[in-house]
Enzyme design. Sequence first.
Site, PDB file in Angstrom:
ATOM      1  N   GLY A 167      -3.596 -27.536  78.178  1.00 38.42           N
ATOM      2  CA  GLY A 167      -3.985 -26.130  78.172  1.00 38.42           C
ATOM      3  C   GLY A 167      -4.580 -25.604  76.883  1.00 38.42           C
ATOM      4  O   GLY A 167      -5.331 -24.633  76.889  1.00 38.42           O
ATOM      5  N   ASP A 196       6.255 -19.233  76.293  1.00 40.23           N
ATOM      6  CA  ASP A 196       6.936 -18.555  77.384  1.00 40.23           C
ATOM      7  C   ASP A 196       8.437 -18.576  77.075  1.00 40.23           C
ATOM      8  O   ASP A 196       8.935 -17.735  76.338  1.00 40.23           O
ATOM      9  CB  ASP A 196       6.552 -19.315  78.659  1.00 40.23           C
ATOM     10  CG  ASP A 196       6.987 -18.644  79.935  1.00 40.23           C
ATOM     11  OD1 ASP A 196       6.644 -17.478  80.136  1.00 40.23           O
ATOM     12  OD2 ASP A 196       7.666 -19.295  80.750  1.00 40.23           O
ATOM     13  N   PHE A 221       1.918 -14.059  85.344  1.00 39.30           N
ATOM     14  CA  PHE A 221       1.399 -15.420  85.257  1.00 39.30           C
ATOM     15  C   PHE A 221      -0.114 -15.367  85.016  1.00 39.30           C
ATOM     16  O   PHE A 221      -0.848 -14.777  85.796  1.00 39.30           O
ATOM     17  CB  PHE A 221       1.710 -16.230  86.512  1.00 39.30           C
ATOM     18  CG  PHE A 221       1.561 -17.696  86.268  1.00 39.30           C
ATOM     19  CD1 PHE A 221       2.560 -18.419  85.643  1.00 39.30           C
ATOM     20  CD2 PHE A 221       0.384 -18.353  86.623  1.00 39.30           C
ATOM     21  CE1 PHE A 221       2.412 -19.770  85.373  1.00 39.30           C
ATOM     22  CE2 PHE A 221       0.225 -19.705  86.357  1.00 39.30           C
ATOM     23  CZ  PHE A 221       1.248 -20.411  85.738  1.00 39.30           C
ATOM     24  N   VAL A 222      -0.551 -15.979  83.925  1.00 44.26           N
ATOM     25  CA  VAL A 222      -1.957 -15.897  83.534  1.00 44.26           C
ATOM     26  C   VAL A 222      -2.642 -17.259  83.638  1.00 44.26           C
ATOM     27  O   VAL A 222      -1.997 -18.307  83.478  1.00 44.26           O
ATOM     28  CB  VAL A 222      -2.107 -15.318  82.112  1.00 44.26           C
ATOM     29  CG1 VAL A 222      -1.632 -13.872  82.067  1.00 44.26           C
ATOM     30  CG2 VAL A 222      -1.361 -16.146  81.078  1.00 44.26           C
ATOM     31  N   ASP A 269      -3.519 -23.113  83.417  1.00 49.04           N
ATOM     32  CA  ASP A 269      -3.698 -23.520  84.819  1.00 49.04           C
ATOM     33  C   ASP A 269      -2.636 -22.940  85.731  1.00 49.04           C
ATOM     34  O   ASP A 269      -1.562 -22.515  85.300  1.00 49.04           O
ATOM     35  CB  ASP A 269      -3.627 -25.043  84.932  1.00 49.04           C
ATOM     36  CG  ASP A 269      -2.195 -25.569  84.766  1.00 49.04           C
ATOM     37  OD1 ASP A 269      -1.571 -25.263  83.736  1.00 49.04           O
ATOM     38  OD2 ASP A 269      -1.685 -26.251  85.673  1.00 49.04           O
ATOM     39  N   ARG A 296      -8.426 -23.735  84.781  1.00 43.64           N
ATOM     40  CA  ARG A 296      -8.538 -23.965  83.331  1.00 43.64           C
ATOM     41  C   ARG A 296      -9.939 -23.655  82.823  1.00 43.64           C
ATOM     42  O   ARG A 296     -10.124 -23.360  81.646  1.00 43.64           O
ATOM     43  CB  ARG A 296      -8.222 -25.429  82.993  1.00 43.64           C
ATOM     44  CG  ARG A 296      -6.785 -25.852  83.285  1.00 43.64           C
ATOM     45  CD  ARG A 296      -6.533 -27.203  82.651  1.00 43.64           C
ATOM     46  NE  ARG A 296      -5.342 -27.877  83.149  1.00 43.64           N
ATOM     47  CZ  ARG A 296      -4.101 -27.678  82.674  1.00 43.64           C
ATOM     48  NH1 ARG A 296      -3.892 -26.820  81.718  1.00 43.64           N
ATOM     49  NH2 ARG A 296      -3.081 -28.365  83.176  1.00 43.64           N
TER      50      ARG A 296
HETATM   51  P1  IMP Z   1       7.628 -22.748  77.300  1.00 44.18           P
HETATM   52  O1  IMP Z   1       8.175 -24.079  76.925  1.00 44.18           O
HETATM   53  O2  IMP Z   1       8.439 -22.098  78.405  1.00 44.18           O
HETATM   54  O3  IMP Z   1       7.408 -21.829  76.132  1.00 44.18           O
HETATM   55  O4  IMP Z   1       6.278 -22.987  78.076  1.00 44.18           O
HETATM   56  C1  IMP Z   1       5.077 -23.190  77.510  1.00 44.18           C
HETATM   57  C2  IMP Z   1       4.160 -23.805  78.564  1.00 44.18           C
HETATM   58  O5  IMP Z   1       4.364 -23.220  79.839  1.00 44.18           O
HETATM   59  C3  IMP Z   1       2.717 -23.533  78.240  1.00 44.18           C
HETATM   60  O6  IMP Z   1       2.147 -24.560  77.471  1.00 44.18           O
HETATM   61  C4  IMP Z   1       2.086 -23.468  79.613  1.00 44.18           C
HETATM   62  O7  IMP Z   1       1.689 -24.757  80.031  1.00 44.18           O
HETATM   63  C5  IMP Z   1       3.160 -23.018  80.526  1.00 44.18           C
HETATM   64  N1  IMP Z   1       3.032 -21.584  80.873  1.00 44.18           N
HETATM   65  C6  IMP Z   1       3.877 -20.596  80.558  1.00 44.18           C
HETATM   66  N2  IMP Z   1       3.476 -19.414  81.027  1.00 44.18           N
HETATM   67  C7  IMP Z   1       2.309 -19.654  81.659  1.00 44.18           C
HETATM   68  C8  IMP Z   1       1.364 -18.796  82.347  1.00 44.18           C
HETATM   69  O8  IMP Z   1       1.502 -17.565  82.475  1.00 44.18           O
HETATM   70  N3  IMP Z   1       0.275 -19.432  82.872  1.00 44.18           N
HETATM   71  C9  IMP Z   1       0.057 -20.765  82.757  1.00 44.18           C
HETATM   72  N4  IMP Z   1       0.909 -21.590  82.102  1.00 44.18           N
HETATM   73  C10 IMP Z   1       2.023 -21.038  81.576  1.00 44.18           C
HETATM   74 MG    MG Z   2       0.831 -26.257  79.654  1.00 43.84          MG
END
Ligand code: IMP
Ligand code: MG
Length: 189
Positions: A52, A112, A161-162, A168, A174
Amino acid sequence: MENNFPAIYNDCARILVSQQEIAAICDRMAAEITDTYKDSNRRLVMVVILKGSMPFASELMKRLDLPLELEFMKVSSYGSGTTSAGRINIVLDLHRGDLANVDIIVIEDIIDSGRTLSYLVEYLKLGGANSVKTCTMLDKPSRREVEFVPDYVGTVVPNEFVVGFGLDYNEKYRNLPFIGVLARHVYEK
Ligand code: IMP
Ligand code: MG
């Protein structure tokens, strides 16, 4: 709605960060990062988290007025869908030589829960890097499950969700040139 946009554009409920805003964000972040490392005599390694972060990293790196090495890592945390699986696996690792004289800047698309980056920062520090900083295009602080504060943030986004500009939904969207909120009809059908 009838319009001339490519079909995937219509799966976005609205645009959250436009192409122009993305460019302005990259200008500002690149200036901040250049300022941080400009007097360093260590190797600077930009670690791009696949997949991403690729579009963001390529926009950012060409604006960095610094000697820079490029590496990639790939982790899996999300399964399919819009919620996290909660576990981090390293799928592609850094080629780990001697990191003692290396400053690392990790490039992420979005934070996230915070799990991915907090895990990776610890992992890279244990690997012996002199310093590890984190740079994320988007931050969703309302979703944090572990405490994590990135060093550089492009912009804060609400709890939606973006997709687009690298992000993606089930591997699609993407290639959108902007960041948009995924329309509910896409994942609720
Ligand atoms: P974390 O480990 O929960 O902080 O997640 C980070 C990863 O979750 C990012 O690199 C994304 O791949 C995915 N992610 C989190 N939120 C979104 C979203 O809104 N859209 C798409 N991918 C997301
Ligand atoms: Mg990702």
